[in-house]
Design a protein around this motif. Structure first.
Motif, PDB file in Angstrom:
ATOM      1  N   ALA A  36       0.725  -1.194   0.146  1.00  0.00           N
ATOM      2  CA  ALA A  36      -0.101  -0.014   0.049  1.00  0.00           C
ATOM      3  C   ALA A  36       0.821   1.202   0.121  1.00  0.00           C
ATOM      4  O   ALA A  36       0.342   2.190  -0.658  1.00  0.00           O
ATOM      5  CB  ALA A  36      -0.979   0.085   1.174  1.00  0.00           C
ATOM      6  N   ASP A  37       2.024   1.177   0.694  1.00  0.00           N
ATOM      7  CA  ASP A  37       2.763   2.524   0.568  1.00  0.00           C
ATOM      8  C   ASP A  37       3.685   2.793  -0.709  1.00  0.00           C
ATOM      9  O   ASP A  37       4.094   3.873  -0.727  1.00  0.00           O
ATOM     10  CB  ASP A  37       3.897   2.267   1.950  1.00  0.00           C
ATOM     11  N   PHE A  57       1.694   2.011  -3.574  1.00  0.00           N
ATOM     12  CA  PHE A  57       0.519   1.805  -4.643  1.00  0.00           C
ATOM     13  C   PHE A  57       0.684   2.916  -5.611  1.00  0.00           C
ATOM     14  O   PHE A  57       0.273   2.861  -6.891  1.00  0.00           O
ATOM     15  CB  PHE A  57      -0.673   1.855  -3.981  1.00  0.00           C
ATOM     16  N   ASN A  93       0.824  -4.158   4.539  1.00  0.00           N
ATOM     17  CA  ASN A  93      -0.740  -3.681   4.288  1.00  0.00           C
ATOM     18  C   ASN A  93      -0.393  -3.579   2.719  1.00  0.00           C
ATOM     19  O   ASN A  93       0.600  -3.015   1.807  1.00  0.00           O
ATOM     20  CB  ASN A  93      -0.727  -2.221   4.682  1.00  0.00           C
ATOM     21  N   TYR A  94      -1.225  -4.382   1.759  1.00  0.00           N
ATOM     22  CA  TYR A  94      -1.367  -4.563   0.521  1.00  0.00           C
ATOM     23  C   TYR A  94      -2.625  -4.127   0.028  1.00  0.00           C
ATOM     24  O   TYR A  94      -3.711  -4.385   0.511  1.00  0.00           O
ATOM     25  CB  TYR A  94      -0.894  -5.998   0.068  1.00  0.00           C
ATOM     26  N   VAL A  95      -2.370  -3.712  -1.390  1.00  0.00           N
ATOM     27  CA  VAL A  95      -3.732  -3.259  -2.043  1.00  0.00           C
ATOM     28  C   VAL A  95      -3.838  -4.608  -3.045  1.00  0.00           C
ATOM     29  O   VAL A  95      -3.192  -5.180  -3.241  1.00  0.00           O
ATOM     30  CB  VAL A  95      -3.618  -2.121  -2.933  1.00  0.00           C
ATOM     31  N   ASN A 143      -8.569  -3.211  -9.355  1.00  0.00           N
ATOM     32  CA  ASN A 143      -8.222  -2.639  -8.103  1.00  0.00           C
ATOM     33  C   ASN A 143      -9.610  -2.566  -7.550  1.00  0.00           C
ATOM     34  O   ASN A 143     -10.313  -1.584  -7.663  1.00  0.00           O
ATOM     35  CB  ASN A 143      -7.286  -1.436  -8.271  1.00  0.00           C
ATOM     36  N   THR A 149      -7.649  -2.780   1.005  1.00  0.00           N
ATOM     37  CA  THR A 149      -6.302  -3.135   1.460  1.00  0.00           C
ATOM     38  C   THR A 149      -6.453  -4.234   2.654  1.00  0.00           C
ATOM     39  O   THR A 149      -7.433  -4.250   3.351  1.00  0.00           O
ATOM     40  CB  THR A 149      -5.512  -2.118   2.128  1.00  0.00           C
ATOM     41  N   ILE A 160      -8.067   1.719   0.192  1.00  0.00           N
ATOM     42  CA  ILE A 160      -6.947   2.683  -0.308  1.00  0.00           C
ATOM     43  C   ILE A 160      -7.283   3.930  -0.462  1.00  0.00           C
ATOM     44  O   ILE A 160      -6.618   4.989  -0.224  1.00  0.00           O
ATOM     45  CB  ILE A 160      -6.415   1.946  -1.576  1.00  0.00           C
ATOM     46  N   TYR A 172      -8.212   7.097   4.142  1.00  0.00           N
ATOM     47  CA  TYR A 172      -7.146   7.372   4.917  1.00  0.00           C
ATOM     48  C   TYR A 172      -7.149   8.793   5.272  1.00  0.00           C
ATOM     49  O   TYR A 172      -8.041   9.612   5.035  1.00  0.00           O
ATOM     50  CB  TYR A 172      -5.847   7.158   3.932  1.00  0.00           C
TER      51      TYR A 172
END
Length: 498
Positions: free
Chosen positions: A304-305, A307, A325-327, A340, A344, A361, A364
């Motif tokens: 995620a960081d 993406f 943390n993944y998308v 997509n 996440t 995603i 936030y």
């Protein structure tokens, strides 16, 4: 024990053996799905536009097929909606799952004859997995709510369309029809508040054993039962021993549900979406849900960081790590390619692969560079609420940058509580919440330490405030969910207005 309950145990054991075969060979299972998708879709317009004929490896797929969200894939979907064949998947879809869109208005997610059975199988296997683990199959003799949207469907260029939960209603197996509530007529009711009252009318006299739905809907249903009867839900339904839920993290609701029910039933967590059924809870005492690797879905995972980097890494199942943390990106038998879904996730186990949903995603807070995500606010809130015995009904968080001269910006937490605490408890709770957030997110801690942000502030809202907000935007009930956090004050503005 009834014949149906005995048969359920036998069937559950058979399904468990099949599940173990693919779960113990995760990489090969995903490779098989990947090859099948490319082969079956090889003559579609999408395949030709993206050179499927020269793709044999994941890297080649990543090089030729960019990650897209709905807006990016919309030109292809519009052709399908217009009635064209062989665009994203061979032939035409069986259905469109109609969901709420953002900039594009309504979204039409294709469901094909290959993808539809996977939705049904996953929901069935989640229950069978529970039966196999616990030996509890007695509940199959009681009444069950599998709440869905209206099963009534429209038609668009020869393709039926409706809400996913309404489409699924047409596939409830015959052996469950006699046990299933609410009635077809009640499910056709559009107004959510009217529908809840009708569901209560039908269920209160019955021997309810399973109740299923999105936590926000279930909360409304449970609260109305308590208001009507003056009893806990567990007293009204003494045989109710299995709660099935999905769509959002249950932890912020857990204390509230225990209060409403009067006890804690067994639970099964699901991870379904219009785009596919991705995972279900396979163990009562293990964190996370079993990711379905043999269900016509090929998964990719982007940290995620990274993406929004120009060329972020696209990892396959054998490359992921626990706790990152993944998308989640999917390619499916419905013709969604490197798609997509916006969620996440993080892995809690790799033997087998289990996941938890950590947020969205696009949901936030990073107005000051803090990079706060949903999982962090939920974890911090759980810690503070447990410590101070505060029961949360609902919440959302937003940044407040428009502060008086000389006052630092801060995060504002909007909470509905079962019971408002006294002033001292509220101050102590807010302090604990801020400390928990600093432990969860080092960027946030740095901003507090560096006096870029001041500690968070808590605003207690009157009962019904979030219900009124969702009603004001036409999203009360159904599959609609309140965002846990926003990077602006669009939601907060509703509560700011007198």
């Amino acid at each position: 024990m009834s014949i149906k309950a005995i048969a359920a145990r036998v069937f559950a054991a058979r399904v468990n053996r099949k599940t173990q075969r693919w779960a113990q060979n995760p990489v090969r299972s995903q490779e098989n799905v990947f090859k099948m998708l490319l082969k079956v879709a090889g003559d579609t317009a999408f395949a030709k536009a993206h050179s499927f004929s020269i793709i044999s490896t994941h890297q080649e797929f990543a090089d030729n097929v960019p990650v897209r969200d709905y807006e990016d894939l919309k030109p292809f979907i519009d052709r399908v909606v217009a009635g064209d064949k062989d665009v994203l998947w061979p032939g035409k879809p069986l259905y469109f799952a109609k969901t709420s869109g953002t900039t594009s208005g309504a979204k039409y997610i294709p469901i094909t004859k290959e993808s539809m059975p996977e939705h049904i199988k996953a929901a069935r296997n989640a229950i069978l997995s529970y039966i196999h683990e616990t030996g509890n199959s007695k509940f199959v003799d009681g009444k069950m709510i599998f709440l869905q949207g209206s099963p009534e469907m429209e038609e668009k260029n020869g393709i039926k369309l409706g809400r996913l939960s309404g489409i699924v209603a047409h596939y409830v197996p015959n052996y469950l029809q006699r046990n299933r509530l609410p009635s077809w007529e009640t499910n056709l009711i559009d107004d959510w508040e009217t529908k809840v009252e009708a569901v209560i009318d039908e269920t209160i006299p019955e021997r309810m054993s399973v109740i299923s739905g999105i936590p926000s809907w279930l909360q409304m249903y449970f609260e109305r039962i308590v208001q009507r009867t003056g009893k806990k839900v567990g007293e009204v339904f003494p045989e109710f021993n299995l709660l099935i839920y999905g769509g959002v993290n249950f932890e912020p609701y857990r204390a509230k549900f225990k209060s409403l029910i009067g006890r804690e039933p067994d639970t099964i967590e699901l991870f379904p979406a219009s785009e596919g059924f991705f995972a279900y809870q396979d163990k009562q005492n293990e964190k996370g849900m079993l990711l379905l690797l043999d269900a016509g879905i090929f998964y990719e995972f982007i940290p995620a960081d990274q993406f929004y980097d120009e060329r972020p890494p696209r990892l396959t199942i054998g490359q992921v790590e626990i706790g990152v943390n993944y998308v989640m990106i999917i390619s499916t038998t419905a013709g969604l390619w490197a798609y997509n879904i916006g969620d996440t996730i993080a892995f809690t186990s790799t033997a087998p692969y289990r996941v938890v949903v950590t947020g969205r995603i696009k949901h936030y807070i990073s107005a000051s560079g803090e990079h706060v995500i949903g999982k962090e606010v939920e974890e911090a809130l759980n810690q503070a609420a447990t410590k101070h015995h505060v029961i949360i009904d609902e919440f959302t968080v937003a940044p407040q940058l428009d502060t008086p001269t000389g006052e630092l910006p801060y995060h504002e937490w909007f909470l509905e509580l079962e019971k408002a605490p006294d002033d001292k408890t509220l101050i102590d709770f807010a302090t604990s919440l801020d400390l928990a957030m600093r432990e969860q997110n080092s960027y946030y801690d740095d901003l507090i330490t560096g006096k870029v942000l001041q500690p968070l502030k808590v605003r207690i809202l009157p009962q019904g405030s979030f219900k009124n907000y969702m009603k004001s935007i036409g999203k009360l009930g159904g599959q609609n969910k309140l965002p846990r956090l926003s990077n602006d004050r669009k939601i907060a503005k509703f509560f700011d207005e007198p």
